[in-house]
Design a protein around this motif. Structure first.
Motif, mmCIF file in Angstrom:
data_model
loop_
_atom_site.group_PDB
_atom_site.id
_atom_site.type_symbol
_atom_site.label_atom_id
_atom_site.label_comp_id
_atom_site.label_asym_id
_atom_site.label_seq_id
_atom_site.Cartn_x
_atom_site.Cartn_y
_atom_site.Cartn_z
ATOM 1 N N TRP A 160 0.535 -0.892 0.316
ATOM 2 C CA TRP A 160 0.347 -0.071 -0.344
ATOM 3 C C TRP A 160 0.660 1.501 0.546
ATOM 4 O O TRP A 160 0.397 2.625 -0.228
ATOM 5 C CB TRP A 160 -1.114 -0.177 1.124
ATOM 6 N N LYS A 161 1.740 0.789 0.670
ATOM 7 C CA LYS A 161 3.100 2.164 0.940
ATOM 8 C C LYS A 161 3.265 3.177 -0.141
ATOM 9 O O LYS A 161 3.415 4.014 -0.704
ATOM 10 C CB LYS A 161 4.124 1.706 1.477
ATOM 11 N N ARG A 162 4.062 1.432 -1.692
ATOM 12 C CA ARG A 162 4.072 1.647 -2.997
ATOM 13 C C ARG A 162 3.344 2.694 -3.701
ATOM 14 O O ARG A 162 3.598 3.117 -4.225
ATOM 15 C CB ARG A 162 5.341 -0.076 -2.994
ATOM 16 N N VAL A 163 2.101 1.917 -3.870
ATOM 17 C CA VAL A 163 1.070 2.070 -3.729
ATOM 18 C C VAL A 163 1.044 3.797 -4.403
ATOM 19 O O VAL A 163 0.440 4.490 -5.365
ATOM 20 C CB VAL A 163 -0.425 1.244 -4.091
ATOM 21 N N ASN A 164 0.671 4.009 -3.305
ATOM 22 C CA ASN A 164 0.372 5.236 -2.771
ATOM 23 C C ASN A 164 1.382 5.885 -3.332
ATOM 24 O O ASN A 164 1.246 7.529 -3.799
ATOM 25 C CB ASN A 164 0.203 5.701 -1.670
ATOM 26 N N GLU A 165 2.159 5.916 -2.719
ATOM 27 C CA GLU A 165 3.649 6.156 -3.239
ATOM 28 C C GLU A 165 3.874 7.131 -5.011
ATOM 29 O O GLU A 165 4.098 7.418 -5.694
ATOM 30 C CB GLU A 165 5.675 6.043 -3.071
ATOM 31 N N GLU A 166 3.820 6.263 -5.776
ATOM 32 C CA GLU A 166 3.702 6.044 -7.454
ATOM 33 C C GLU A 166 2.590 6.799 -7.978
ATOM 34 O O GLU A 166 3.050 7.799 -8.863
ATOM 35 C CB GLU A 166 3.560 4.869 -7.807
ATOM 36 N N PHE A 167 1.001 6.564 -6.954
ATOM 37 C CA PHE A 167 0.653 7.255 -7.437
ATOM 38 C C PHE A 167 0.330 8.574 -7.194
ATOM 39 O O PHE A 167 -0.471 9.681 -8.068
ATOM 40 C CB PHE A 167 -1.121 6.932 -6.653
ATOM 41 N N GLU A 195 -0.782 7.621 -18.032
ATOM 42 C CA GLU A 195 -0.236 6.810 -16.925
ATOM 43 C C GLU A 195 -1.026 6.524 -16.151
ATOM 44 O O GLU A 195 -0.806 5.786 -15.463
ATOM 45 C CB GLU A 195 1.469 8.417 -16.321
ATOM 46 N N HIS A 196 -1.833 8.484 -15.924
ATOM 47 C CA HIS A 196 -2.194 7.524 -14.104
ATOM 48 C C HIS A 196 -3.428 6.600 -14.862
ATOM 49 O O HIS A 196 -3.942 5.746 -13.273
ATOM 50 C CB HIS A 196 -3.260 8.740 -14.158
ATOM 51 N N ARG A 197 -4.107 6.417 -15.947
ATOM 52 C CA ARG A 197 -5.048 5.722 -15.587
ATOM 53 C C ARG A 197 -4.128 3.698 -16.155
ATOM 54 O O ARG A 197 -4.971 2.903 -15.801
ATOM 55 C CB ARG A 197 -5.958 5.647 -17.669
ATOM 56 N N LEU A 198 -3.159 4.108 -16.980
ATOM 57 C CA LEU A 198 -2.291 2.588 -16.490
ATOM 58 C C LEU A 198 -2.217 2.566 -15.242
ATOM 59 O O LEU A 198 -2.132 0.844 -14.701
ATOM 60 C CB LEU A 198 -1.143 2.694 -17.757
ATOM 61 N N PHE A 199 -1.679 3.460 -14.344
ATOM 62 C CA PHE A 199 -1.567 2.833 -12.891
ATOM 63 C C PHE A 199 -2.841 2.384 -12.008
ATOM 64 O O PHE A 199 -2.710 1.149 -11.428
ATOM 65 C CB PHE A 199 -0.736 3.873 -12.446
ATOM 66 N N ILE A 200 -4.239 3.048 -12.159
ATOM 67 C CA ILE A 200 -5.073 2.506 -12.178
ATOM 68 C C ILE A 200 -5.871 0.675 -12.357
ATOM 69 O O ILE A 200 -5.583 -0.339 -11.350
ATOM 70 C CB ILE A 200 -6.689 3.176 -12.360
ATOM 71 N N THR A 201 -5.039 1.003 -13.771
ATOM 72 C CA THR A 201 -5.290 -0.529 -14.332
ATOM 73 C C THR A 201 -4.339 -2.527 -13.759
ATOM 74 O O THR A 201 -4.497 -3.389 -13.315
ATOM 75 C CB THR A 201 -5.119 -0.976 -16.159
ATOM 76 N N ARG A 202 -3.234 -1.076 -13.793
ATOM 77 C CA ARG A 202 -2.091 -2.246 -13.197
ATOM 78 C C ARG A 202 -2.540 -3.085 -11.547
ATOM 79 O O ARG A 202 -2.045 -3.341 -11.376
ATOM 80 C CB ARG A 202 -0.832 -1.864 -12.726
ATOM 81 N N SER A 203 -2.722 -1.824 -10.972
ATOM 82 C CA SER A 203 -2.950 -1.799 -8.910
ATOM 83 C C SER A 203 -4.123 -2.055 -8.624
ATOM 84 O O SER A 203 -3.989 -2.482 -7.244
ATOM 85 C CB SER A 203 -2.417 -0.217 -9.233
ATOM 86 N N TYR A 204 -5.081 -1.239 -9.891
ATOM 87 C CA TYR A 204 -6.430 -1.794 -9.467
ATOM 88 C C TYR A 204 -7.680 -2.847 -9.969
ATOM 89 O O TYR A 204 -7.854 -3.746 -10.100
ATOM 90 C CB TYR A 204 -7.001 -0.561 -8.732
ATOM 91 N N TYR A 205 -7.808 -2.331 -11.140
ATOM 92 C CA TYR A 205 -8.551 -2.803 -12.256
ATOM 93 C C TYR A 205 -8.640 -2.323 -13.093
ATOM 94 O O TYR A 205 -7.912 -1.062 -14.087
ATOM 95 C CB TYR A 205 -10.155 -2.439 -11.723
ATOM 96 N N ASP A 206 -9.035 -3.442 -14.578
ATOM 97 C CA ASP A 206 -8.582 -2.596 -15.880
ATOM 98 C C ASP A 206 -10.018 -1.243 -16.009
ATOM 99 O O ASP A 206 -10.777 -1.722 -16.014
ATOM 100 C CB ASP A 206 -9.460 -3.744 -16.718
ATOM 101 N N CYS A 207 -9.218 -0.179 -16.568
ATOM 102 C CA CYS A 207 -10.007 1.367 -17.096
ATOM 103 C C CYS A 207 -9.660 1.573 -17.809
ATOM 104 O O CYS A 207 -8.561 1.988 -18.125
ATOM 105 C CB CYS A 207 -8.806 1.998 -15.971
#
Length: 253
Positions: A160-167, A195-207
């Motif tokens: 979660w720390k990594r995800v929050n930092e990247e976002f 990049e914002h959209r791809l991050f969501i796809t990679r970390s959470y769900y297909d956006c």
């Protein structure tokens, strides 16, 4: 010794609302009430909350956590042994959590009472249930919700720390573009939106771009999201929304 709901929330890194919810569903009822009717939690209540948060970190739903903790055949040591087995199975991802469980086991076997800070320090400031009810009500029947739950079920505190930092880094880059006067429909802003959209796809769900556009509108229409983005830089919510829209339009052209 007893603790107020605010103290317990602070020790455990959860919200007061989460503790109220646990009380309302019978998962964690405080042992005492003050003369004014306020909740007061005992050390035994804190032990139970520790167990709840261990199981929640492992991805167990609340109803299953309740069933496990209320099983008359299981004692606290049995719960700790089971949690230890589940945690160590994840090896590197959950090393820190496994160490916390081992610490709790050793303390109980040696008759040492851990301080409230020691019991909950492993959870940091992440509260897994803070917005869970609202999210489930709004999106619980969607594929995106189910996919997000599956992907994040094994996330550790470090994940979660990594995800929050990247976002957060993506948001800062968008804020820097805005501060420099770069138009929201520029190549740089649209590339950052992608990049914002791809991050969501990679970390959470297909956006998809369509779903991304809906998120952009929510960033502006929901005051909580607007406040979050505008705290980074005033006007960022609208700028991000416009960059997302421009990026989607670019993909369609």
């Amino acid at each position: 010794m007893s603790y107020s709901v605010g103290q317990v929330a602070g020790y455990a890194g959860v919200t007061v609302r989460t503790l109220h919810h646990y009380d309302e569903i019978g998962l964690l009822a405080p042992s005492e009430r003050s003369h004014a009717g306020h909740r007061r939690y005992s050390d035994a209540d804190l032990d139970r909350l520790q167990q709840i948060l261990f199981y929640r970190e492992l991805g167990f739903p609340l109803d299953e956590v309740a069933a496990l903790l209320d099983d008359p055949a299981a004692d606290p040591r049995a719960h700790l042994r089971r949690q230890h087995e589940l945690l160590t199975a994840r090896i590197e991802k959950l090393q820190k959590m496994a160490a916390a469980v081992e610490h709790a086991m050793e303390a109980r076997n040696m008759g040492i009472n851990l301080t409230p800070e020691e019991k909950f320090e492993v959870f940091g400031d992440h509260d897994p249930d803070q917005y869970e009810d609202e999210v489930r009500e709004r999106w619980g029947n969607t594929d995106a919700y189910r996919q997000s739950r599956e992907r994040t079920a094994s996330y550790t505190k470090e994940d979660w720390k990594r995800v929050n930092e990247e976002f957060g880094a993506i948001h800062l880059r968008m804020a820097e573009l805005m501060a420099a006067g770069t138009p929201a429909d520029s190549e740089a802003a649209m590339d950052t939106a992608e990049e914002h959209r791809l991050f969501i796809t990679r970390s959470y769900y297909d956006c998809s771009h369509e779903m991304h556009g809906c998120l952009g509108e929510m960033y502006v229409s929901d005051p909580r999201f607007t406040a979050t983005y505008d705290k980074i830089r005033p006007g960022l919510a609208v700028y991000l929304r416009d960059a997302i829209k421009a990026n989607a339009a670019r993909r369609e052209s």
